[in-house]
Design a protein around this motif. Structure first.
Motif, PDB file in Angstrom:
ATOM      1  N   ARG A   1     -12.580   1.849  -2.985  1.00 48.79           N
ATOM      2  CA  ARG A   1     -11.829   0.605  -3.161  1.00 48.79           C
ATOM      3  C   ARG A   1     -12.024  -0.341  -1.982  1.00 48.79           C
ATOM      4  NH1 ARG A   1      -9.767  -3.603  -3.130  1.00 48.79           N
ATOM      5  NH2 ARG A   1      -7.697  -4.270  -3.755  1.00 48.79           N
TER       6      ARG A   1
ATOM      7  N   PHE B   1      -8.486  11.323  -4.562  1.00 52.93           N
ATOM      8  CA  PHE B   1      -7.704  10.242  -3.964  1.00 52.93           C
ATOM      9  C   PHE B   1      -8.450   9.598  -2.804  1.00 52.93           C
ATOM     10  CE2 PHE B   1      -4.965   9.127  -0.378  1.00 52.93           C
ATOM     11  CZ  PHE B   1      -4.271   8.058  -0.911  1.00 52.93           C
ATOM     12  N   LEU B   2      -8.940  10.414  -1.875  1.00 51.88           N
ATOM     13  CA  LEU B   2      -9.605   9.869  -0.688  1.00 51.88           C
ATOM     14  C   LEU B   2     -10.874   9.114  -1.059  1.00 51.88           C
ATOM     15  CD1 LEU B   2      -9.142  12.857   1.793  1.00 51.88           C
ATOM     16  CD2 LEU B   2      -7.929  10.669   1.818  1.00 51.88           C
TER      17      LEU B   2
ATOM     18  N   TRP C   1       2.177  13.023   1.021  1.00 51.28           N
ATOM     19  CA  TRP C   1       2.200  13.435  -0.378  1.00 51.28           C
ATOM     20  C   TRP C   1       2.803  14.834  -0.523  1.00 51.28           C
ATOM     21  CZ3 TRP C   1      -3.089  13.164  -3.412  1.00 51.28           C
ATOM     22  CH2 TRP C   1      -2.868  13.357  -4.781  1.00 51.28           C
TER      23      TRP C   1
ATOM     24  N   GLU D   1      -5.024   0.533   7.483  1.00 50.48           N
ATOM     25  CA  GLU D   1      -4.955   0.825   6.049  1.00 50.48           C
ATOM     26  C   GLU D   1      -5.709   2.112   5.727  1.00 50.48           C
ATOM     27  OE1 GLU D   1      -3.979  -0.659   1.988  1.00 50.48           O
ATOM     28  OE2 GLU D   1      -3.489  -1.552   3.917  1.00 50.48           O
ATOM     29  N   ILE D   2      -6.924   2.226   6.221  1.00 50.85           N
ATOM     30  CA  ILE D   2      -7.725   3.422   5.993  1.00 50.85           C
ATOM     31  C   ILE D   2      -7.062   4.645   6.628  1.00 50.85           C
ATOM     32  CG2 ILE D   2      -9.888   4.551   6.623  1.00 50.85           C
ATOM     33  CD1 ILE D   2     -10.293   2.718   4.327  1.00 50.85           C
TER      34      ILE D   2
ATOM     35  N   TYR E   1      -4.390   5.919   4.413  1.00 54.75           N
ATOM     36  CA  TYR E   1      -4.909   6.684   3.291  1.00 54.75           C
ATOM     37  C   TYR E   1      -5.270   8.111   3.722  1.00 54.75           C
ATOM     38  CZ  TYR E   1      -5.412   2.185   0.858  1.00 54.75           C
ATOM     39  OH  TYR E   1      -5.190   0.970   0.276  1.00 54.75           O
TER      40      TYR E   1
ATOM     41  N   ARG F   1      -9.942   5.743  -2.661  1.00 56.67           N
ATOM     42  CA  ARG F   1      -9.488   4.763  -1.664  1.00 56.67           C
ATOM     43  C   ARG F   1     -10.675   4.222  -0.868  1.00 56.67           C
ATOM     44  NH1 ARG F   1      -5.995   2.265  -3.348  1.00 56.67           N
ATOM     45  NH2 ARG F   1      -6.759   3.195  -5.241  1.00 56.67           N
TER      46      ARG F   1
ATOM     47  N   MET G   1       0.882   3.897  -3.241  1.00 58.18           N
ATOM     48  CA  MET G   1       0.456   5.278  -3.076  1.00 58.18           C
ATOM     49  C   MET G   1       1.572   6.231  -3.478  1.00 58.18           C
ATOM     50  SD  MET G   1      -2.661   4.848  -2.248  1.00 58.18           S
ATOM     51  CE  MET G   1      -2.493   3.343  -3.237  1.00 58.18           C
TER      52      MET G   1
ATOM     53  N   PHE H   1      -2.092  10.001   4.109  1.00 56.78           N
ATOM     54  CA  PHE H   1      -1.198  10.067   2.961  1.00 56.78           C
ATOM     55  C   PHE H   1      -1.108  11.448   2.318  1.00 56.78           C
ATOM     56  CE2 PHE H   1      -0.213   9.667  -1.581  1.00 56.78           C
ATOM     57  CZ  PHE H   1       1.073   9.163  -1.464  1.00 56.78           C
TER      58      PHE H   1
ATOM     59  N   TYR I   1       0.977   8.293  -6.927  1.00 52.05           N
ATOM     60  CA  TYR I   1       0.526   9.646  -6.635  1.00 52.05           C
ATOM     61  C   TYR I   1       1.640  10.598  -6.207  1.00 52.05           C
ATOM     62  CZ  TYR I   1      -4.026   7.332  -6.491  1.00 52.05           C
ATOM     63  OH  TYR I   1      -5.135   6.601  -6.796  1.00 52.05           O
TER      64      TYR I   1
ATOM     65  N   SER J   1       0.829  -1.205   0.000  1.00 47.95           N
ATOM     66  CA  SER J   1       0.000   0.000   0.000  1.00 47.95           C
ATOM     67  C   SER J   1       0.865   1.257   0.000  1.00 47.95           C
ATOM     68  CB  SER J   1      -0.926   0.005   1.221  1.00 47.95           C
ATOM     69  OG  SER J   1      -1.926  -0.975   1.098  1.00 47.95           O
TER      70      SER J   1
END
Length: 365
Positions: A81, A74-75, A144, A133-134, A137, A78, A57, A140, A61, A53
């Motif tokens: 997904r 992006f959010l 970024w 995981e969430i 995201y 995700r 990412m 991120f 990105y 992951s």
């Protein structure tokens, strides 16, 4: 779905990790088999998932401009997904947990626990790995910013390194469903993703393929090579090893690509999230349904087959359509249009109109 940045071997690596988790849970459904040597490597596979992951990412990105539009896309991509198939799996496990006489091995313990799972704060069975995981995201976009302009946002880089240093010194404290406990896996993956972006125009050397094979064998077999005690996995060494495996495999040397880019493993990779979330309840239901009709070994094989079939159905009926539908609703929403009308450049106004793929279609990360 296979865009120019697609890395087929990572499909296969994800599929391999999902298959390992599937097989590692055989004894959960069939305790009669007893402890099975060499099958207790599901945790290692989850470490690979986390590093993947972070890698994807950063690779997909990290080089793009950070705008309100791109971050919003992006959010939402995700969320689309993850959440539709996750919610379906939580509802299935919640239903099985209600029927006490079934004896489901990884139950959701009552209404409050069910609500926590719906809110991405639960930890029953494999669901524990979805909250970090969430949370990654959500975090991120800050990472970024640093990737896009490290000099301007150097404080972010030092802060991330500081968090990793503190949690590692404190032996990764707190519930495993919180991001800080797994952050090194994602961040090492991020570093690997940016490294791959820098090297992607160079052909891999033979040593890359050899190192990938050796590290895969050691990573999944080290428990049987050395004596370990307690919970030996989660820590900086395995975070680094997980990300290094992803980086080496992503180089797609023929030595690994012939296997990991094969159709069976790529099929597992495409359906991996559904397989990961649904395999335990599907295996359990299969045993309950056919226990009186088949001998134990054949029944065990049947549970594996039905898990694969259920994952394929889930991907085509819930996961992919859910992702598309959420993306369509978001792209047509007034809120997104409002973002486009406002001054949106956070870093580079020249790229403000580019946005992101609503579904992260280059790779199913």
């Amino acid at each position: 779905m296979n865009g120019p940045g697609h890395i087929g071997s990572l499909d296969g690596l994800r599929g391999l990790a999902a298959a390992i988790v599937l097989v590692s849970h055989i004894t959960l459904i069939f305790p009669e088999f007893g402890p099975l040597p060499y099958f207790d490597i599901g945790t290692e596979a989850v470490g690979i998932f986390f590093a993947l992951s972070g890698f994807l990412m950063a690779y997909l990105y990290g080089g793009r401009s950070v705008t309100r539009e791109s971050v919003g896309d992006f959010l939402v991509s995700r969320f689309a997904r993850i959440y539709p198939v996750y919610l379906a799996a939580v509802c299935l496990v919640g239903f099985l947990s209600l029927v006490a006489k079934l004896g489901y091995p990884q139950p959701i313990a009552g209404p409050l626990d069910f609500v926590l799972h719906v809110m991405l704060l639960g930890k029953s069975g494999v669901f524990w790995s979805v909250p970090p995981e969430i949370q990654f995201y959500v975090a991120f976009p800050v990472i970024w910013l640093f990737l896009r302009d490290p000099r301007r946002h150097q404080v972010i880089g030092f802060a991330l390194m500081g968090v990793v240093a503190v949690v590692s010194l404190l032996d990764f404290p707190g519930p495993g469903i919180l991001l800080h406990a797994k952050l090194p896996y994602f961040l090492f993956g991020v570093v690997a993703g940016r490294l791959h972006a820098a090297l992607s125009d160079r052909p891999p050397k033979a040593a890359i393929g050899v190192m990938a094979v050796i590290l895969l064998v050691v990573f999944f077999g080290y428990k049987h090579m050395v004596t370990v005690s307690g919970e030996p996995f989660w820590g900086l060494p395995t975070a680094f090893a997980s990300a290094l495996i992803v980086a080496l495999v992503a180089r797609e040397h023929p030595l690994t690509a012939r296997v990991l880019s094969s159709a069976p493993l790529r099929f597992l990779g495409v359906t991996s999230f559904s397989l990961y979330l649904l395999h335990v309840p599907v295996m359990f239901l299969t045993r309950q349904t056919f226990a009186a009709l088949l001998p134990l070994p054949m029944l065990a094989v049947l549970t594996l087959v039905t898990s694969l079939l259920a994952a394929w159905v889930s991907y085509n009926v819930i996961e992919a359509p859910g992702r598309r539908r959420v993306g369509e609703v978001w792209r047509a929403s007034r809120f997104r249009r409002a973002l486009l009308r406002r001054p949106i450049a956070l870093m580079d106004r020249r790229d403000a109109g580019r946005g992101l793929d609503a579904g992260g279609a280059t790779f199913r990360g």
